[in-house]
Motif scaffolding. Structure first.
Motif, PDB file in Angstrom:
ATOM      1  N   GLN A 133       0.826  -1.206   0.000  1.00 11.31           N
ATOM      2  CA  GLN A 133       0.000   0.000   0.000  1.00 11.31           C
ATOM      3  C   GLN A 133       0.859   1.255   0.000  1.00 11.31           C
ATOM      4  O   GLN A 133       0.537   2.249  -0.634  1.00 11.31           O
ATOM      5  N   ALA A 134       2.002   1.217   0.700  1.00  8.64           N
ATOM      6  CA  ALA A 134       2.873   2.389   0.783  1.00  8.64           C
ATOM      7  C   ALA A 134       3.669   2.584  -0.496  1.00  8.64           C
ATOM      8  O   ALA A 134       3.945   3.710  -0.899  1.00  8.64           O
ATOM      9  N   TRP A 135       4.058   1.491  -1.124  1.00 17.86           N
ATOM     10  CA  TRP A 135       4.855   1.553  -2.355  1.00 17.86           C
ATOM     11  C   TRP A 135       3.981   2.001  -3.522  1.00 17.86           C
ATOM     12  O   TRP A 135       2.839   1.590  -3.611  1.00 17.86           O
ATOM     13  N   PRO A 136       4.488   2.825  -4.441  1.00 20.89           N
ATOM     14  CA  PRO A 136       5.798   3.471  -4.431  1.00 20.89           C
ATOM     15  C   PRO A 136       5.732   4.864  -3.811  1.00 20.89           C
ATOM     16  O   PRO A 136       4.724   5.556  -3.928  1.00 20.89           O
ATOM     17  N   THR A 137       6.807   5.259  -3.187  1.00 16.62           N
ATOM     18  CA  THR A 137       6.875   6.596  -2.594  1.00 16.62           C
ATOM     19  C   THR A 137       7.818   7.503  -3.375  1.00 16.62           C
ATOM     20  O   THR A 137       8.081   8.629  -2.965  1.00 16.62           O
ATOM     21  N   LYS A 138       8.339   6.983  -4.485  1.00 20.17           N
ATOM     22  CA  LYS A 138       9.220   7.761  -5.356  1.00 20.17           C
ATOM     23  C   LYS A 138       9.096   7.192  -6.772  1.00 20.17           C
ATOM     24  O   LYS A 138       8.491   6.132  -6.971  1.00 20.17           O
ATOM     25  N   PRO A 139       9.646   7.864  -7.783  1.00 23.98           N
ATOM     26  CA  PRO A 139       9.532   7.374  -9.166  1.00 23.98           C
ATOM     27  C   PRO A 139      10.099   5.969  -9.345  1.00 23.98           C
ATOM     28  O   PRO A 139      11.021   5.552  -8.644  1.00 23.98           O
ATOM     29  N   VAL A 140       9.504   5.248 -10.286  1.00 22.88           N
ATOM     30  CA  VAL A 140       9.919   3.886 -10.607  1.00 22.88           C
ATOM     31  C   VAL A 140      10.623   3.894 -11.963  1.00 22.88           C
ATOM     32  O   VAL A 140      10.131   4.495 -12.920  1.00 22.88           O
ATOM     33  N   ARG A 141      11.757   3.232 -12.045  1.00 20.86           N
ATOM     34  CA  ARG A 141      12.492   3.137 -13.311  1.00 20.86           C
ATOM     35  C   ARG A 141      12.006   1.919 -14.078  1.00 20.86           C
ATOM     36  O   ARG A 141      11.934   0.815 -13.525  1.00 20.86           O
ATOM     37  N   LEU A 142      11.660   2.120 -15.350  1.00 23.67           N
ATOM     38  CA  LEU A 142      11.201   1.033 -16.214  1.00 23.67           C
ATOM     39  C   LEU A 142      12.251   0.818 -17.300  1.00 23.67           C
ATOM     40  O   LEU A 142      12.344   1.591 -18.259  1.00 23.67           O
ATOM     41  N   ILE A 143      13.068  -0.220 -17.153  1.00 25.19           N
ATOM     42  CA  ILE A 143      14.119  -0.515 -18.123  1.00 25.19           C
ATOM     43  C   ILE A 143      13.506  -1.180 -19.352  1.00 25.19           C
ATOM     44  O   ILE A 143      12.743  -2.140 -19.242  1.00 25.19           O
ATOM     45  N   VAL A 144      13.848  -0.661 -20.525  1.00 29.64           N
ATOM     46  CA  VAL A 144      13.407  -1.233 -21.794  1.00 29.64           C
ATOM     47  C   VAL A 144      14.654  -1.596 -22.591  1.00 29.64           C
ATOM     48  O   VAL A 144      15.409  -0.699 -22.988  1.00 29.64           O
ATOM     49  N   PRO A 145      14.906  -2.891 -22.840  1.00 37.27           N
ATOM     50  CA  PRO A 145      16.120  -3.291 -23.556  1.00 37.27           C
ATOM     51  C   PRO A 145      15.986  -3.112 -25.066  1.00 37.27           C
ATOM     52  O   PRO A 145      16.289  -4.021 -25.856  1.00 37.27           O
ATOM     53  N   ALA A 146      15.524  -1.938 -25.478  1.00 42.74           N
ATOM     54  CA  ALA A 146      15.335  -1.604 -26.891  1.00 42.74           C
ATOM     55  C   ALA A 146      15.425  -0.099 -27.030  1.00 42.74           C
ATOM     56  O   ALA A 146      15.262   0.647 -26.049  1.00 42.74           O
ATOM     57  N   GLY A 147      15.676   0.361 -28.241  1.00 43.44           N
ATOM     58  CA  GLY A 147      15.856   1.778 -28.475  1.00 43.44           C
ATOM     59  C   GLY A 147      14.570   2.575 -28.448  1.00 43.44           C
ATOM     60  O   GLY A 147      13.473   2.035 -28.632  1.00 43.44           O
ATOM     61  N   ALA A 148      14.705   3.874 -28.227  1.00 46.64           N
ATOM     62  CA  ALA A 148      13.548   4.773 -28.249  1.00 46.64           C
ATOM     63  C   ALA A 148      12.899   4.733 -29.626  1.00 46.64           C
ATOM     64  O   ALA A 148      13.577   4.777 -30.646  1.00 46.64           O
TER      65      ALA A 148
END
Length: 324
Positions: free
Chosen positions: A27-42
């Protein structure tokens, strides 16, 4: 009260406290930004889909979801970074099938182990492939392709988008299923493989549905099969499995986390992703990209990953592909 019953009561109390603690954590999570790794180019398809999901997760969590693109080398930079991240829920990955199950098999040093360092949190959807030939060809079905290949041994070229990619392996599976003996010509990128077929330099190519469907609709290519277990909604193209029962070669996307991420957080991610992909808006947007949403439990997502991994291991072994 006996000593045994007191110990039992203590264990039960501790279990309840643990459940309450993990529930509070989720319930408390997340309290800050979450990084979403994408193993591919923009701009690549996985990146576009990841941003659709990430935007919705950000709204659900009330925190930013920051996409971190790490392309190259079969996804190794992104997958290894994900595997080595702190398992606290603040780094998660958007993983395509090839990076999760093929890369560990075809690279000598993939720098990550999906069995011990990663865990599936949710399945976003599956992404079947399409088989296409020139519209001017006399080949109208997978059975026609097999007949033509057997009549012209070693002369029927399969334009594979990238060596050891999922489309490449899917084509080798078709060739093996029909004893076709297709001659595989690997290209650096899907557009080059499509161009080879359009120009008549190759008989067949296999790629994601959206990339080929535009040429099918324009009348330049003819679709002769899809690699899902059954026909796709809204696309009147037979499944390869209708000719070769049991055939299936699908792409897919999962949210994957570092092993050891708290179970309560993983369950939270799973529930939120499932709710997002079940929404009509997201379903429509994903369908446009050839992705068909799938809502799995955490266990089902893990089982699905394991099944796909085993299938790729069998295929790579059968084809005699050696890690490079």
């Amino acid at each position: 009260m006996t000593l045994i019953s007191k110990r039992g009561l203590l264990r039960a109390t501790l279990s309840l406290l643990a459940l309450a603690s993990t529930g509070a954590m989720a319930q408390a999570w997340p309290t800050k930004p979450v990084r979403l790794i994408v193993p591919a180019g923009a701009g690549a398809a996985p990146d576009v889909i990841a941003r659709i999901i990430g935007e919705k997760l950000s709204a659900a969590w009330g925190q930013g979801v920051v996409v971190d693109n790490k392309p190259g080398a079969g996804g190794i930079p992104g997958m290894s970074a994900l595997a080595r991240s702190t398992p606290d829920g603040y780094t998660i990955g958007f993983v395509p099938a090839a990076m999760g199950t093929i890369t560990p098999l075809v690279f000598k040093n993939p720098q990550f182990n999906p069995d011990t360092e990663l865990a599936s949190a949710a399945t976003v959807g599956i992404s079947p492939l399409m088989l296409a030939v020139p519209a001017s060809s006399g080949i109208h079905s997978v059975a026609d392709l097999a007949k033509h290949a057997k009549a012209n041994p070693g002369k029927v070229n399969f334009a594979a988008p990238q060596l050891n990619s999922l489309p490449h392996l899917a084509g080798e599976m078709v060739s093996k299923a029909g004893a076709m003996g297709l001659f595989t010509v690997p290209f650096r990128a899907p557009p080059e493989a499509v161009t080879a077929v359009l120009s008549g330099d190759a008989t067949l190519t296999i790629d994601g549905v959206p990339g080929l469907l535009q040429h099918v609709k324009s009348g330049r290519l003819r679709a002769i099969g899809v690699t899902a277990a059954k026909r796709l909604p809204g696309i009147d193209v037979p499944a390869v499995a209708e000719t070769y029962p049991g055939y299936e070669a699908i792409g897919w996307f999962q949210i994957i986390v570092p092993a050891g991420t708290p179970a309560a957080i993983v369950e939270r991610i799973n529930a939120d992703v499932n709710r997002i992909t079940a929404s009509p808006e997201v379903t429509a947007r994903l369908n446009e990209m050839g992705v068909y949403p799938r809502q799995d439990s955490v266990k089902a997502a893990g089982d699905f990953f394991d099944e796909q991994q085993k299938a790729m291991k069998r295929l790579v072994t059968d084809l005699g592909i050696q890690p490079q």
